[in-house]
Design a protein around this motif. Sequence first.
Motif, PDB file in Angstrom:
ATOM      1  N   MET A 139      19.366 -28.963 -15.763  1.00 22.60           N
ATOM      2  CA  MET A 139      19.382 -27.657 -16.432  1.00 22.60           C
ATOM      3  C   MET A 139      17.965 -27.167 -16.733  1.00 22.60           C
ATOM      4  O   MET A 139      17.616 -26.019 -16.473  1.00 22.60           O
ATOM      5  CB  MET A 139      20.139 -27.749 -17.752  1.00 22.60           C
TER       6      MET A 139
ATOM      7  N   TRP B  33      21.993 -20.295 -19.895  1.00 19.82           N
ATOM      8  CA  TRP B  33      21.470 -20.061 -18.549  1.00 19.82           C
ATOM      9  C   TRP B  33      22.480 -20.538 -17.505  1.00 19.82           C
ATOM     10  O   TRP B  33      22.758 -19.839 -16.520  1.00 19.82           O
ATOM     11  CB  TRP B  33      20.135 -20.785 -18.363  1.00 19.82           C
ATOM     12  N   VAL B  34      23.032 -21.730 -17.718  1.00 20.46           N
ATOM     13  CA  VAL B  34      23.954 -22.298 -16.735  1.00 20.46           C
ATOM     14  C   VAL B  34      25.246 -21.483 -16.681  1.00 20.46           C
ATOM     15  O   VAL B  34      25.774 -21.205 -15.598  1.00 20.46           O
ATOM     16  CB  VAL B  34      24.238 -23.780 -17.070  1.00 20.46           C
ATOM     17  N   SER B  38      25.995 -19.571 -13.198  1.00 18.92           N
ATOM     18  CA  SER B  38      27.049 -20.110 -12.345  1.00 18.92           C
ATOM     19  C   SER B  38      28.030 -19.013 -11.938  1.00 18.92           C
ATOM     20  O   SER B  38      28.916 -19.237 -11.130  1.00 18.92           O
ATOM     21  CB  SER B  38      27.780 -21.265 -13.034  1.00 18.92           C
ATOM     22  N   ILE B 259      24.468 -25.551  -9.927  1.00 18.65           N
ATOM     23  CA  ILE B 259      24.515 -24.946 -11.260  1.00 18.65           C
ATOM     24  C   ILE B 259      25.928 -25.003 -11.824  1.00 18.65           C
ATOM     25  O   ILE B 259      26.153 -25.457 -12.952  1.00 18.65           O
ATOM     26  CB  ILE B 259      24.004 -23.494 -11.198  1.00 18.65           C
ATOM     27  N   LEU B 263      27.704 -27.375 -14.927  1.00 16.93           N
ATOM     28  CA  LEU B 263      28.541 -26.830 -15.997  1.00 16.93           C
ATOM     29  C   LEU B 263      29.886 -27.562 -16.064  1.00 16.93           C
ATOM     30  O   LEU B 263      30.318 -28.007 -17.135  1.00 16.93           O
ATOM     31  CB  LEU B 263      28.754 -25.324 -15.763  1.00 16.93           C
TER      32      LEU B 263
END
Lengths: 310, 290
Positions: A139, B33-34, B38, B259, B263
């Motif tokens: 991440m 962000w993820v 995604s 990504i 998640l």
Amino acid sequence: MIEKSAPDAQQRTRRKRSKIRLREQVMGWLFVGPFGIVFLALLIAPLAYALYLSLFQKRLIGGTSFVFLDNYVKAFTDPSFLSGSWFVVRFSLVSIPLQIVVALAMALILDAVTSMFTRFSRLMIFLPYAIPTVIGAVMWGFLYSKSFGPLADLFGLFGAAPPDFLGGNLIFYGLVNIVTWQWAGYYMIILYAALQGIDPALYEAARMDGAGKWQIALRIKIPLITPALLLILVFALIGTLQFFNEPQILRSLAAGTIGPDFTPNMYAYQQAFALANFNYGSAISFALGGIVFVGVYAFLFFTRKRRSFL
Amino acid sequence: MTRDRSRRRPQSHLPLQVLLGFLVVYFLVPFWWVIVNSSKDAPGLFGGGNTLWFADRIDYLGNLQQLFTYDNGIYGRWILNSTLYALVGGLGATVLAVMAGYGFAKYRFTGRRFSFSLVLGALMVPATALVIPTFMMFSEFGLTNTIWAVIIPSLLNPFGVYLMHVYARDAVPDEILDAARADGAGEVRTFLQVAFPLMRPAVVTVLLLSAVASWNNYFLPLAMLSDNRLFPVTVGLGLWQGIASANNAGSTSLWSLIILGALVSVVPLVIAFFTLQRHWRGGLSVGGLR
């Protein structure tokens, strides 16, 4: 460590007592035994095997031969091992105090303020711990990335060039940030739990004596949670000295910056699995394990907190 | 006590709450962000749009379908592998730790002090130092590149034993055990029906921590496994990331899979922690209070 109450035992007859003792022997070992087997097979045996392997050297010509401490002499004069170790030492000196200060500050805030928001915050701050270190590194790798990270946008607003946390000297702080993000919440939970265990009557007494909030925090709360602080310090030490996952994952993104000898663990991995040099890899592993063990033990011994922790 | 104070002077804590707010934002940014990214396809990801906000096209379902079908659905296998390793390894480690912790706390047998100090010493042995020799041992028995190579080493959990020992010592009074014995209960029954319920918070904690440790494991499976169908999700995503970085331009679609994969791999852990949080936090405090 709790002794059986003495007067109770005195009343029993001798035969009964020896029967009880036998039962304690047998049952104690039955309960501890299964773990004991796993312990011997997966801790003692590998350590002994690593020690054994580290005393040999496989050569292209002449096969495997006993070289005694040559691998260790080689390691401690090997620039790759030494520079990796030096990095880990510098990294510990910066990241461990930072993690603990952040965790302590958050725990004290969460202990002093109770609201819906603080309850929510407690969970959110802890969240990164629930993330595998590898995923955490992935991440942050995205966030640092020049091609799709937000740093370029953010610094672009001010017309500045974004810092490259994957390159040069900044990789150090890039990793410090990842580790702090990942672990501070976990340490915070341990400290918070310890703070919640303090008897509130102590605060009342301190207030009667005219102590302010800061004084209560500094003179009552922090001293009383010293064992918990020590516990997380030891966790952080053991964890940081075996640094592997984060730099290994970031390697592909920061190829020029993070070499295969970035930390001693990565170097041992490279020696063993990329170069099939298991003897030297074992020597590095064993040396590293030994240093961590002696270091942590000495630390606990000299702080005279060995008994309170163990 | 703390609640009383905050009710009396709520405004005085505002700066602290604001500070806390900043910290929460910091801790949540990577997740945000993820989650945002995604939803994007490759052009949205690399198109230079706002990296902290959604693109025009939000395509979670399409990306999910891609994630679970790419390379014959290898990602689904990785998740199942991780689940298997975490459940079997975690349960096994917990059973061993609970029994050993109880044994150390409640029976006085020869060699107890010595064995227990060995366990405490083991807390200080870095787990990664064991990976290479364990690999060598397992390869002699032909166990490398099997699921056992990952499951068996995760049975070792000295910290769990330590936690259970402390907890059993404090939460299970000897008097209750003696009373159960006097009533004719055998040792096993006393353990299962009297001691075990008292130790439950610590048991949940040890179970959760061992399962999470197995789920998070990276170095060990990385060393042990060469068949990518046996990989846990951590090693799998690491593999994808290496491939994607190696030929950046040629694998833009792989980046969106990574990504979303990151998640998805996080969801089970977050659910486990939050549903069980009332139980495990009580157990965790124990180690820090001595």
